[in-house]
Design a protein around this motif. Structure first.
Motif, short mmCIF file in Angstrom:
data_model
loop_
_atom_site.label_atom_id
_atom_site.label_comp_id
_atom_site.label_asym_id
_atom_site.label_seq_id
_atom_site.Cartn_x
_atom_site.Cartn_y
_atom_site.Cartn_z
N PRO A 25 -6.08 29.53 -1.25
CA PRO A 25 -5.31 29.84 -0.19
C PRO A 25 -4.02 30.95 -0.54
N SER A 26 -3.46 31.69 0.16
CA SER A 26 -2.56 32.73 -0.31
C SER A 26 -1.07 32.09 -0.50
N ARG A 27 -0.97 30.97 -0.07
CA ARG A 27 0.45 30.25 -0.34
C ARG A 27 0.49 29.73 -1.69
N THR A 28 -0.71 29.77 -2.40
CA THR A 28 -0.67 29.08 -3.85
C THR A 28 -0.81 30.18 -4.80
N HIS A 29 -1.07 31.40 -4.42
CA HIS A 29 -1.19 32.55 -5.21
C HIS A 29 -0.04 33.03 -6.17
N LEU A 37 6.05 40.16 1.68
CA LEU A 37 6.31 41.26 0.90
C LEU A 37 7.22 40.86 -0.40
N GLU A 38 7.96 40.19 -0.21
CA GLU A 38 9.11 40.01 -1.57
C GLU A 38 8.22 39.47 -2.53
N GLN A 39 7.22 38.41 -2.20
CA GLN A 39 6.30 37.87 -3.24
C GLN A 39 5.51 38.92 -3.94
N ALA A 40 4.97 39.91 -3.11
CA ALA A 40 4.13 40.90 -3.52
C ALA A 40 4.97 41.76 -4.47
N ARG A 41 6.09 42.19 -4.19
CA ARG A 41 6.92 43.05 -5.06
C ARG A 41 7.30 42.24 -6.38
N GLU A 42 7.49 40.85 -6.13
CA GLU A 42 7.63 40.07 -7.36
C GLU A 42 6.67 40.16 -8.42
N MET A 43 5.39 40.05 -7.88
CA MET A 43 4.15 40.09 -8.71
C MET A 43 3.96 41.50 -9.20
N LYS A 44 4.50 42.45 -8.46
CA LYS A 44 4.16 43.79 -9.05
C LYS A 44 5.10 43.87 -10.29
N TYR A 45 6.27 43.47 -10.27
CA TYR A 45 7.42 43.47 -11.37
C TYR A 45 6.77 42.59 -12.53
N ALA A 46 6.56 41.55 -12.32
CA ALA A 46 5.82 40.42 -13.18
C ALA A 46 4.45 40.72 -13.93
N ALA A 47 3.72 41.95 -13.15
CA ALA A 47 2.47 42.26 -13.93
C ALA A 47 2.95 43.53 -14.72
N SER A 48 3.98 44.30 -14.43
CA SER A 48 4.58 45.44 -15.15
C SER A 48 5.16 45.06 -16.48
N ILE A 49 5.85 43.92 -16.63
CA ILE A 49 6.67 43.62 -17.55
C ILE A 49 5.68 42.69 -18.70
N ASN A 50 4.50 42.27 -17.98
CA ASN A 50 3.60 41.40 -18.74
C ASN A 50 2.28 42.29 -19.23
N ASN A 51 2.39 43.49 -18.78
CA ASN A 51 1.21 44.47 -19.06
C ASN A 51 -0.08 43.78 -18.21
N VAL A 52 -0.15 43.18 -17.13
CA VAL A 52 -1.20 42.68 -16.76
C VAL A 52 -1.74 43.51 -15.62
N LYS A 53 -3.04 43.81 -15.52
CA LYS A 53 -3.51 44.36 -14.24
C LYS A 53 -4.10 43.58 -13.27
N ILE A 54 -3.77 43.69 -11.89
CA ILE A 54 -4.09 43.16 -10.93
C ILE A 54 -4.92 43.70 -9.72
N ALA A 55 -6.29 43.36 -9.41
CA ALA A 55 -6.90 43.82 -8.27
C ALA A 55 -6.88 42.94 -7.14
N ILE A 56 -6.90 43.78 -5.78
CA ILE A 56 -6.78 42.85 -4.73
C ILE A 56 -8.40 43.12 -3.96
N GLY A 57 -8.89 42.05 -3.45
CA GLY A 57 -10.19 42.05 -2.91
C GLY A 57 -10.55 42.51 -1.46
N PHE A 58 -10.06 43.82 -1.09
CA PHE A 58 -10.20 44.14 0.24
C PHE A 58 -11.43 44.55 0.25
N THR A 87 -0.38 37.58 -1.42
CA THR A 87 0.71 36.56 -1.42
C THR A 87 1.21 36.33 0.08
N SER A 88 2.29 35.36 0.18
CA SER A 88 2.71 34.98 1.58
C SER A 88 3.61 36.10 2.30
#
Length: 291
Positions: free
Chosen positions: A67-71, A95-116, A92-93
């Motif tokens: 569930p998205s609340r755990t993402h 917009l703020e969390q989505a932006r936070e995840m984008k920043y975390a992915a950037s500084i950790n050099n992580v690639k994230i795909a969303i399953g639309f 994510t639950s």
């Protein structure tokens, strides 16, 4: 060479991913993690703890279907171990969390795909092919509905998907948006929403999100220069109405959307080419529209 992958979450959509991963040409499923213990479905280990899963199975990529609340918590934990993450929407639950995840992915050099996965729906695939022949698309009407009532948030589970689908089909951002919504007194969550929007390339769009239909339904009507397209994403059908009559257009009758998502996730893992997969930037833009 196959990429070693772990699956976190074994609900309805998680089991669909599991079914594809068991016969995947791209991934070797090495672990499944879930709160509830399951029977063994194949040659992989089962875990209840994510840290233990990574320590023992050492996957190179992970698919998250919880569930998205755990993402947010799960994604941050996975970033300590791997660089390739696939997450089911709504990601994510908020917009703020989505932006936070984008920043975390950037500084950790992580690639994230969303399953639309509507991007890979057989009807949408055919629509994309037809749109390439069109000079002008004038309007799009979408109805996405089910008999779910209190069982889901239709903005999180329906409207976000349709906003992404509009951006994907029109190859354009959205610059005008308005939503009217109804919450009935005996309902815990939003029951009906009607959204009007305009894309930057001047396509008018109406989206109806409804939790009172007797069955799941996703239909689209597109007005284009050469005619009217009638698309059914649930029944995998597409036809075109012109002055010369009705023409049935070719659509694959089997849904291989998750298999295709895995294909492009593999490409992202191996050479950073995610193809038509949605990325974090896409979910941020969709959530910014709703803000």
């Amino acid at each position: 060479m196959k990429v070693k992958v772990a699956l976190i979450g074994l609900g309805k959509i998680g089991k669909e991913h599991l079914s594809e991963l068991r016969r995947s040409d791209y991934f070797e499923l090495v672990a499944v993690c879930d709160k509830e213990e399951i029977q063994e479905f194949g040659r992989f280990a089962f875990f209840k703890d994510i840290d233990e899963m990574f320590a023992v199975s050492k996957p190179q990529a992970v698919i998250i279907t919880t569930p998205s609340r755990t993402h947010k918590e799960i994604i941050l934990k996975c970033m300590k171990y791997i660089k390739n993450i696939f997450v089911e929407p709504p990601f994510t639950s908020n917009l703020e969390q989505a932006r936070e995840m984008k920043y975390a992915a950037s500084i950790n050099n992580v690639k994230i795909a969303i399953g639309f996965n509507d991007r890979f729906n057989p009807t949408v695939t055919s629509l994309v092919r037809e749109f390439k022949k069109e000079k002008n698309i004038y309007s799009i009407n979408i109805i996405r509905a089910c008999n779910c009532k209190n069982d889901m948030d239709i903005v999180e589970n329906f409207l976000l998907r349709d906003l992404d689908l509009v951006r994907f089909l029109t190859n354009s951002d959205i610059n005008l948006f308005d939503m009217k919504k109804i919450i009935f007194e005996n309902q815990d969550s939003l029951a009906i929403a009607h959204s009007n929007l305009k894309t930057k390339n001047n396509i008018l769009v109406n989206i109806s999100s409804n939790s009172f239909y007797p069955q799941y339904r996703v239909v689209m009507e597109i007005c284009a220069e050469s005619g009217i397209y009638l698309a059914d994403l649930a029944e995998f059908s597409l036809c075109k109405l012109t002055s010369n009559g009705r023409v049935n257009l070719k659509v694959e009758n089997e849904d291989f959307s998750i298999r295709n998502e895995h294909k492009y996730f593999y490409e992202m893992c191996t050479n950073d080419n995610s193809g038509p997969l949605a990325r974090v930037e896409d979910i941020i833009k969709a959530r910014e529209i709703l803000k």
